[in-house]
Each structure stands twice: as C-alpha cells, then as structure tokens.
Design an enzyme around this catalytic site. Structure first.
Site, mmCIF file in Angstrom:
data_model
loop_
_atom_site.group_PDB
_atom_site.id
_atom_site.type_symbol
_atom_site.label_atom_id
_atom_site.label_comp_id
_atom_site.label_asym_id
_atom_site.label_seq_id
_atom_site.Cartn_x
_atom_site.Cartn_y
_atom_site.Cartn_z
ATOM 1 N N MET A 74 18.512 -13.085 16.346
ATOM 2 C CA MET A 74 18.577 -11.684 15.912
ATOM 3 C C MET A 74 17.290 -10.971 16.300
ATOM 4 S SD MET A 74 21.474 -11.353 14.128
ATOM 5 C CE MET A 74 21.525 -10.606 12.505
ATOM 6 N N CYS A 75 17.260 -9.709 16.048
ATOM 7 C CA CYS A 75 16.158 -8.904 16.548
ATOM 8 C C CYS A 75 15.795 -7.898 15.464
ATOM 9 C CB CYS A 75 16.589 -8.153 17.794
ATOM 10 S SG CYS A 75 17.370 -9.218 19.022
ATOM 11 N N GLN A 76 14.852 -7.034 15.770
ATOM 12 C CA GLN A 76 14.580 -5.914 14.860
ATOM 13 C C GLN A 76 14.477 -4.619 15.644
ATOM 14 O OE1 GLN A 76 11.999 -6.011 11.572
ATOM 15 N NE2 GLN A 76 12.579 -8.081 10.925
#
Lengths: 257, 257
Positions: free
Chosen positions: A1-3
């Site tokens: 996942m990322c931000q």
C-alpha cells in the site's frame, strides 16, 4: 500500500511543511520506501519530481522539502509496492494529456486481479494496477467526451461511475487533477483539513515541527490538505466517507448528487 | 530561438559536465533566458526538471548541475521565446505517451505560420509551435502504426517524411527519444561528438572547467553528446548536415537511406 498527499488552494501556496511530515513516512516513521513522487501545477503547466529511492534518503526529496514551489494543485505519493517492481516508471503520480490539459493521478490501495489489456488510447508504461486504473479513467473520459472537457457535473458523474466499478475490485483511494479541478476519491481511508482565517499553529505528527500559519498567510487564503492519514496532531481532520468522491476548488470540497 | 543538448550512451552516464556549460548559456554566456528543462530516461521511466526561470538563476537547475543522475538518454533545452509566452507549460522538453512508452521532444527553431488546429489524439497544452510540431509527429506515428512501435527502419522513414514537411515551414532542429531510440534532426544547426576510449580531458567553452574523462570511464563506455553548438573547445565536434536525421544507439549515430 502507499500514502497520498494532496493540496488545493485559492492562491499558490508551498507544501514544504506538509511534505516534510509526509516524506518522513517514506522510510523513517513508516515503511513506504519504494519510491515517491510529487506533481505541482503552475497554471496549465506541471512540474514533476520522482524517485525510486525512499523519500527520506532521496536527494530530490531533500530538494523539494526545502525549495518552496508555489502551486494551487499538488499531488504527492510515497510508495510501498504491492504490484509492480521498484522502478522509476512505477512511481506515482502518473501523468497523461487529455483535452489539451495534463492529468495527474496517484493511488493508494490495491486492485488484485485487475489487469485489463485492451487499452485503445492510453497505455501503461509501467506495470502497476494504479497506472492501469488511471489509463482506464482517461479512456472513459475520452469515450464520453471525445472533443473537449465537459462541464464539471458531467465529468464528475462519469468519474463517479468508473470509480465505483474500480473500487469493487479492491482498495481505490486516489487523487486526480488537471490543474483546474482536484478530485479525491475515498474507498477506505482519506482525510482532509481546510485551513483558513483565523489561521493558527500546526504541529506535525511525524516530526517535531510547528508552523504558525497566521504569520505566513493573508486573511483571504484558503488551503485544503488531503492525506491518507492526518499529518498534524493539534488540528481536526475530516475523514472522507468510503465511496465518496469530492472535488476541491479554491480550497473547498464539493460533491454532486 | 533556443538551444538543444542531448546525450545517448551505452551505459548510464551523468550529464553534469555538459549541463554545466550548457546551462550557462541560459542567461550568462548567452541570452536563452526564457526557461529550461531536462528529461532523463531511466529504463522506461522518465524524470523531468522544468523551470520558467533562466537556467543560470534557477535553483532547480542548480540542483541538476550538482546531482549526478545516470541515464542513457537525456534531452535538455534552454529557451529564448519566439512563440508562446514565458511560462512553465511552454518549457521544453515536452512529453507524451505512445505505445506504452514516454516520448520526449525538444525543438530549436521557429515555424512561422505553422498553426494546425485539427489534432485528433494529442493536443498541445501550451501555445508554442514546438509542442504543436511534437503533437503532429506523434499523430503521424499513431496513424501509421496504431497498435505498437514498428521496427526502427519503418519508424525512421515516417519520421523523416514528417520532419522534411515541417522543416519546410521554418527552422526545425530537434531531439526526440522514447528511451530506446534517440533521434536528432538538423534543419540548420546541430553538432555531436562521440567520446570513447582512449578518453581524454575536455574543456568547456562557456566556463573554465575541465574534466578528464579517462579518470571517470571504463574502456568500453561510449557517450554521444549532441548540442546546437559545441560545448568544448579542445575536441572535434561533427556538424550534422541540414536535412539529416540521425538515430543514436549506444552512443553511435546511424541513418537509413
């Protein structure tokens, strides 16, 4: 996942404070180490900084943290690879041109099993689900509005429909902008804050840094900051509801029925 | 008018030395003050730095001069505006995606009276003749080869035909690359040098800076540098003939009948 990190304002503003906290999550206070990127609109023009290195160690990120670029529409991303290897072409944000405007897109989430092959106009350069989703959105825009950008309500309606379909395939939080409109879609997690007069001091969560915005702003300024999770610990951030698509203009969120 | 700088190599190489001399022409040793830009391919990925400020004063250019980015395909440009105002969206190089690859283009020259309106795929974001010419080239590529990138000979032949037509409208020196092939078209003025073993020292024209490449290279390295006018005063540069279209690969120029 990322931000994700985004900013939309009514006057060109620098994002140094927010980017300082955000980029710390790329290898120090969090483990989003697989590259990062940031795009700044300046009018119709668009400036890009990307790096496959972790944002805490990247000399390019160091430059961006300290060089104030003033913009009304900014999209930034730190990556934790779920699909696609760690390489420059897989760093968000992605950019394409449509209707004589640059479109910029960054995604937080994962769309397992989403692997379309039949792109007719926009083809992915890298191999992430995110870039494929971006290409698909722009393909739909072109199909519905081949000639020129439609009024916002019509564009919103098509984007909402495509976003709902894509969100069924996994987690699909994203930021999308052409320098005129700024879309934020929440599938699971996305928050925002609107800073406006009376301005106060804000303190970062990820670093012990405080900025007093009342010293840096004019009374008519308005700045919306959008992020996967709040960046400050002494302000009230609003969670966007899952399934919601907001359009920010001049630092204020809107949505259509 | 403007100036072009390109680099094509068989191993990723930094362009700091050449860019140091080149960027001096953006406001100090020459008057190309209306913005600048540089694109670095890293595999299929592409990194971009643009600024509407003169390259001698731009903090972004200062960063690029001192941060070695290793790349096999680089295109840079300093602008002296003839068409289109001084603004970020008019800074070269321009970029679009075609066949799942980024294409990057920068132009030196002027195409007076060239103002096509009927773009079907790629539309200009700014208002320069250069970006319009780039869009037109990619439109022709798509028309001839809608599905995927053809073999080099076929692509070269279409590009040569389009370039000849556009060069009839004015001055049309350009650099074009997708990170795999590197095209250099001369309409009036463009030179190159191929550096390979035995490497020697090179001295800039625009600044009193010397680099001894024999200390920085391996015997198998080969680097072609292409520029509007030579960047060094102790090496022999080759002028590309007006009307010639060269393709650089692994630091060597080729052309087709």
């Amino acid at each position: 996942m990322c931000q994700l990190l985004g900013m939309n304002c009514n006057v060109p503003t620098d994002i140094c404070f927010s980017f300082e906290g955000f980029s710390t999550r790329g290898g120090k206070t969090d483990d989003h180490r697989d590259g990062w990127g940031i795009a700044f609109f300046e009018g119709k023009g668009c400036r890009f900084f990307l790096d496959a290195k972790p944002s805490v160690f990247s000399p390019v990120a160091e430059f961006v943290r300290h060089y104030p670029i003033h913009s009304t529409h900014v999209i930034a991303h730190i990556r934790k690879a779920t699909q696609g290897k760690v390489t420059l072409e897989n760093c968000h944000p992605f950019r394409r041109e449509l209707w004589g405007r640059y479109w910029v897109f960054a995604h937080n989430g994962d769309l397992p099993g989403f692997d379309p092959k039949d792109f007719s106009f926009y083809q992915p350069v890298g191999n992430t689900d995110s870039e494929k989703a971006f290409c698909l959105i722009l393909e739909r825009f072109r199909e519905y509005f081949p000639q020129k950008k439609p009024p916002l309500e019509k564009l919103y309606s098509v984007l909402k429909e495509v976003s709902e379909k894509l969100a069924q395939k996994g987690i699909f939080n994203y930021l999308l902008s052409d320098g005129e409109h700024f879309f934020a879609h929440c599938s699971t997690k996305l928050s925002y804050i609107v800073r406006q007069a009376p301005f106060a001091a804000a303190h970062l969560i990820d670093q012990d840094v405080t900025v007093d915005f009342s010293e840096l702003t004019s009374p008519s300024d308005r700045v919306a900051v959008i992020a996967t999770t709040p960046l400050t610990d002494n302000e009230v951030w609003t969670q966007i509801l899952p399934g919601e698509l907001l359009v920010f203009q001049d630092g204020l969120p809107h949505k259509f029925p």
